[in-house]
Design a protein around this motif. Sequence first.
Motif, PDB file in Angstrom:
ATOM      1  N   GLY A 112     -25.242  32.827  21.425  1.00  0.00           N
ATOM      2  CA  GLY A 112     -26.689  32.813  21.246  1.00  0.00           C
ATOM      3  C   GLY A 112     -27.177  32.950  19.815  1.00  0.00           C
ATOM      4  N   LEU A 113     -26.784  34.001  19.124  1.00  0.00           N
ATOM      5  CA  LEU A 113     -27.228  34.209  17.746  1.00  0.00           C
ATOM      6  C   LEU A 113     -26.706  33.092  16.850  1.00  0.00           C
ATOM      7  CD1 LEU A 113     -28.635  35.942  15.621  1.00  0.00           C
ATOM      8  CD2 LEU A 113     -26.517  37.230  15.378  1.00  0.00           C
ATOM      9  N   ASP A 114     -25.473  32.744  17.036  1.00  0.00           N
ATOM     10  CA  ASP A 114     -24.849  31.670  16.267  1.00  0.00           C
ATOM     11  C   ASP A 114     -25.596  30.358  16.485  1.00  0.00           C
ATOM     12  OD1 ASP A 114     -23.054  30.248  14.728  1.00  0.00           O
ATOM     13  OD2 ASP A 114     -21.327  30.591  16.022  1.00  0.00           O
ATOM     14  N   ARG A 115     -25.929  30.065  17.735  1.00  0.00           N
ATOM     15  CA  ARG A 115     -26.656  28.834  18.056  1.00  0.00           C
ATOM     16  C   ARG A 115     -28.016  28.810  17.383  1.00  0.00           C
ATOM     17  NH1 ARG A 115     -26.405  27.079  24.267  1.00  0.00           N
ATOM     18  NH2 ARG A 115     -27.194  25.181  23.335  1.00  0.00           N
TER      19      ARG A 115
ATOM     20  N   ILE B  74     -31.770  26.663  13.254  1.00  0.00           N
ATOM     21  CA  ILE B  74     -32.728  26.928  12.173  1.00  0.00           C
ATOM     22  C   ILE B  74     -32.243  26.332  10.857  1.00  0.00           C
ATOM     23  CG2 ILE B  74     -33.733  28.748  10.746  1.00  0.00           C
ATOM     24  CD1 ILE B  74     -33.833  30.451  13.364  1.00  0.00           C
ATOM     25  N   VAL B  75     -30.991  26.583  10.506  1.00  0.00           N
ATOM     26  CA  VAL B  75     -30.439  26.058   9.252  1.00  0.00           C
ATOM     27  C   VAL B  75     -30.464  24.528   9.261  1.00  0.00           C
ATOM     28  CG1 VAL B  75     -28.315  25.829   7.895  1.00  0.00           C
ATOM     29  CG2 VAL B  75     -29.049  28.073   8.708  1.00  0.00           C
ATOM     30  N   GLY B  76     -30.082  23.939  10.382  1.00  0.00           N
ATOM     31  CA  GLY B  76     -30.094  22.479  10.486  1.00  0.00           C
ATOM     32  C   GLY B  76     -31.482  21.903  10.293  1.00  0.00           C
ATOM     33  N   LEU B  77     -32.484  22.489  10.957  1.00  0.00           N
ATOM     34  CA  LEU B  77     -33.853  22.003  10.837  1.00  0.00           C
ATOM     35  C   LEU B  77     -34.388  22.170   9.420  1.00  0.00           C
ATOM     36  CD1 LEU B  77     -35.399  23.258  14.199  1.00  0.00           C
ATOM     37  CD2 LEU B  77     -34.910  20.892  13.542  1.00  0.00           C
ATOM     38  N   VAL B  78     -34.078  23.300   8.795  1.00  0.00           N
ATOM     39  CA  VAL B  78     -34.539  23.534   7.418  1.00  0.00           C
ATOM     40  C   VAL B  78     -33.926  22.514   6.469  1.00  0.00           C
ATOM     41  CG1 VAL B  78     -34.428  25.149   5.478  1.00  0.00           C
ATOM     42  CG2 VAL B  78     -35.090  25.973   7.743  1.00  0.00           C
ATOM     43  N   LEU B  79     -32.628  22.288   6.579  1.00  0.00           N
ATOM     44  CA  LEU B  79     -31.971  21.313   5.698  1.00  0.00           C
ATOM     45  C   LEU B  79     -32.534  19.908   5.897  1.00  0.00           C
ATOM     46  CD1 LEU B  79     -28.231  22.431   5.795  1.00  0.00           C
ATOM     47  CD2 LEU B  79     -29.760  22.442   3.824  1.00  0.00           C
ATOM     48  N   ILE B  80     -32.747  19.525   7.138  1.00  0.00           N
ATOM     49  CA  ILE B  80     -33.298  18.199   7.417  1.00  0.00           C
ATOM     50  C   ILE B  80     -34.713  18.086   6.858  1.00  0.00           C
ATOM     51  CG2 ILE B  80     -34.075  16.653   9.264  1.00  0.00           C
ATOM     52  CD1 ILE B  80     -31.654  17.748  10.906  1.00  0.00           C
TER      53      ILE B  80
ATOM     54  N   LEU C  40     -27.042  16.556   5.951  1.00  0.00           N
ATOM     55  CA  LEU C  40     -25.891  17.144   6.645  1.00  0.00           C
ATOM     56  C   LEU C  40     -26.342  18.246   7.599  1.00  0.00           C
ATOM     57  CD1 LEU C  40     -23.300  17.334   3.725  1.00  0.00           C
ATOM     58  CD2 LEU C  40     -23.389  15.686   5.595  1.00  0.00           C
ATOM     59  N   GLY C  41     -27.604  18.631   7.526  1.00  0.00           N
ATOM     60  CA  GLY C  41     -28.164  19.598   8.464  1.00  0.00           C
ATOM     61  C   GLY C  41     -28.102  19.115   9.903  1.00  0.00           C
ATOM     62  N   VAL C  42     -27.869  17.822  10.084  1.00  0.00           N
ATOM     63  CA  VAL C  42     -27.715  17.274  11.429  1.00  0.00           C
ATOM     64  C   VAL C  42     -26.509  17.914  12.126  1.00  0.00           C
ATOM     65  CG1 VAL C  42     -27.150  15.153  12.702  1.00  0.00           C
ATOM     66  CG2 VAL C  42     -28.848  15.107  10.874  1.00  0.00           C
ATOM     67  N   VAL C  43     -25.463  18.228  11.367  1.00  0.00           N
ATOM     68  CA  VAL C  43     -24.238  18.787  11.950  1.00  0.00           C
ATOM     69  C   VAL C  43     -24.496  20.165  12.575  1.00  0.00           C
ATOM     70  CG1 VAL C  43     -21.872  19.552  11.488  1.00  0.00           C
ATOM     71  CG2 VAL C  43     -22.740  17.436  10.464  1.00  0.00           C
ATOM     72  N   PRO C  44     -25.038  21.147  11.827  1.00  0.00           N
ATOM     73  CA  PRO C  44     -25.289  22.430  12.486  1.00  0.00           C
ATOM     74  C   PRO C  44     -26.351  22.330  13.578  1.00  0.00           C
ATOM     75  CG  PRO C  44     -26.099  22.492  10.224  1.00  0.00           C
ATOM     76  CD  PRO C  44     -25.337  21.216  10.397  1.00  0.00           C
ATOM     77  N   LEU C  45     -27.316  21.434  13.411  1.00  0.00           N
ATOM     78  CA  LEU C  45     -28.332  21.259  14.451  1.00  0.00           C
ATOM     79  C   LEU C  45     -27.700  20.793  15.756  1.00  0.00           C
ATOM     80  CD1 LEU C  45     -31.291  21.191  15.375  1.00  0.00           C
ATOM     81  CD2 LEU C  45     -31.404  18.859  14.493  1.00  0.00           C
TER      82      LEU C  45
END
Length: 64
Positions: free
Chosen positions: A6-9, A14-20, A34-39
Amino acid sequence: MKNVGGLDRGLRIIVGLVLIALAATGTVGWWGWLGVVPLLTGLIGGCPAYSLLGVNTCPVSKKN
């Protein structure tokens, strides 16, 4: 197989959306996309790198 908890997800999403968003606004270079990957790994709940390294932050998967 789900291996992202949960926390990891939440952090990945959040990190993915911010980078994108930063890439889309031109604040950072192309690498922001590359934020697409963590998203995606956050939305799917599975991380191929975690599988290779034997990491699992999902409490439900640990019981099985």
